[in-house]
Design a protein around this motif. Structure first.
Motif, short mmCIF file in Angstrom:
data_model
loop_
_atom_site.label_atom_id
_atom_site.label_comp_id
_atom_site.label_asym_id
_atom_site.label_seq_id
_atom_site.Cartn_x
_atom_site.Cartn_y
_atom_site.Cartn_z
N ALA A 35 0.85 -1.19 0.00
CA ALA A 35 0.00 0.00 0.00
C ALA A 35 0.89 1.24 0.00
N ALA A 36 0.45 2.24 -0.74
CA ALA A 36 1.17 3.51 -0.79
C ALA A 36 0.92 4.29 0.49
N GLN A 37 1.98 4.85 1.03
CA GLN A 37 1.89 5.67 2.24
C GLN A 37 2.54 7.02 1.95
N VAL A 38 1.91 8.07 2.44
CA VAL A 38 2.48 9.42 2.39
C VAL A 38 2.53 9.92 3.82
N GLN A 39 3.71 10.23 4.29
CA GLN A 39 3.95 10.69 5.65
C GLN A 39 3.28 9.79 6.70
N PRO A 40 3.59 8.51 6.70
CA PRO A 40 2.96 7.61 7.69
C PRO A 40 3.44 7.92 9.11
N GLU A 41 2.57 7.70 10.07
CA GLU A 41 2.95 7.88 11.48
C GLU A 41 3.76 6.69 11.97
N GLU A 42 3.53 5.52 11.34
CA GLU A 42 4.26 4.30 11.67
C GLU A 42 4.68 3.63 10.38
N TYR A 43 5.78 2.87 10.45
CA TYR A 43 6.25 2.14 9.27
C TYR A 43 6.97 0.88 9.75
N ILE A 44 6.52 -0.28 9.30
CA ILE A 44 7.13 -1.55 9.69
C ILE A 44 8.38 -1.79 8.84
N LEU A 45 9.49 -2.03 9.51
CA LEU A 45 10.74 -2.34 8.82
C LEU A 45 10.93 -3.85 8.64
N ALA A 46 10.44 -4.64 9.59
CA ALA A 46 10.58 -6.10 9.55
C ALA A 46 9.23 -6.70 9.17
N CYS A 47 8.98 -6.78 7.88
CA CYS A 47 7.67 -7.25 7.41
C CYS A 47 7.39 -8.70 7.81
N GLY A 48 8.39 -9.52 7.86
CA GLY A 48 8.18 -10.94 8.14
C GLY A 48 7.63 -11.21 9.52
N ASP A 49 8.15 -10.51 10.53
CA ASP A 49 7.74 -10.82 11.90
C ASP A 49 7.31 -9.60 12.71
N GLY A 50 7.43 -8.41 12.16
CA GLY A 50 7.00 -7.20 12.87
C GLY A 50 7.88 -6.83 14.06
N ASN A 51 9.08 -7.37 14.14
CA ASN A 51 9.94 -7.12 15.29
C ASN A 51 10.74 -5.83 15.20
N ASN A 52 10.47 -5.02 14.19
CA ASN A 52 11.15 -3.73 14.05
C ASN A 52 10.22 -2.78 13.32
N ARG A 53 9.84 -1.67 14.01
CA ARG A 53 8.94 -0.71 13.38
C ARG A 53 9.29 0.70 13.82
N LEU A 54 9.08 1.63 12.91
CA LEU A 54 9.25 3.05 13.22
C LEU A 54 7.90 3.57 13.71
N VAL A 55 7.92 4.31 14.82
CA VAL A 55 6.68 4.86 15.38
C VAL A 55 6.87 6.34 15.69
N GLY A 56 5.75 7.03 15.85
CA GLY A 56 5.79 8.44 16.21
C GLY A 56 6.54 9.28 15.20
N LEU A 57 6.42 8.93 13.92
CA LEU A 57 7.15 9.66 12.89
C LEU A 57 6.59 11.07 12.73
N HIS A 58 7.46 12.04 12.80
CA HIS A 58 7.11 13.45 12.58
C HIS A 58 7.89 13.90 11.35
N TRP A 59 7.16 14.13 10.26
CA TRP A 59 7.79 14.44 8.97
C TRP A 59 8.12 15.92 8.89
#
Length: 136
Positions: A35-59
């Motif tokens: 899915a296309a995201q523009v300025q997401p607040e969260e972004y999963i880096l480890a798609c396989g298991d979700g063990n790494n994600r960016l949160v609280g993103l302020h663009w």
């Protein structure tokens, strides 16, 4: 999220021969679910298991060539194993770059590189400044 939905809706709308040329679509970052995201607040880096994600993103910027944000990288320490591990926060500066055409969506550019600069400590064994290709 709303911007991403609007961008995808615009992809489905037929172009009118009488309308003025539309502004180019914003450059997007593609998530684990394609899915296309523009300025997401969260972004999963480890798609396989979700063990790494960016949160609280302020663009701070979101442009045609790069996008920059600050936030927190939440990383599972996987100790003693991932299911029993704890998520640890790491402050991070994020840069998206290298926009390229999104093969499955003609006319849309997607960022293909993400750089993480840890502003305090980095999760072991990661370096404080790392760059990854985004392949989704």
């Amino acid at each position: 999220m709303l911007c991403a939905a609007a961008a995808l809706a615009a992809l489905a709308a037929p172009a009118s021969a009488q309308s003025a040329p539309a502004d180019p679509y914003p450059v997007v970052v593609v998530d684990c679910f394609s899915a296309a995201q523009v300025q997401p607040e969260e972004y999963i880096l480890a798609c396989g298991d979700g063990n790494n994600r960016l949160v609280g993103l302020h663009w701070h910027t979101w442009g045609a060539g790069t996008a920059t944000a600050t936030g927190t990288d939440m990383v599972n320490d996987c100790r003693p194993y991932c299911a029993a591990g704890h998520f640890r926060p790491y402050p991070v500066e994020v840069t998206l770059s290298a926009p390229r055409p999104w093969p499955t969506h003609p006319g849309v550019q997607r960022f293909t590189v993400i750089r993480l600069l840890y502003t305090d400590t980095a999760p072991e064994p990661v370096h404080k400044d790392v760059t990854y290709k985004l392949v989704y």
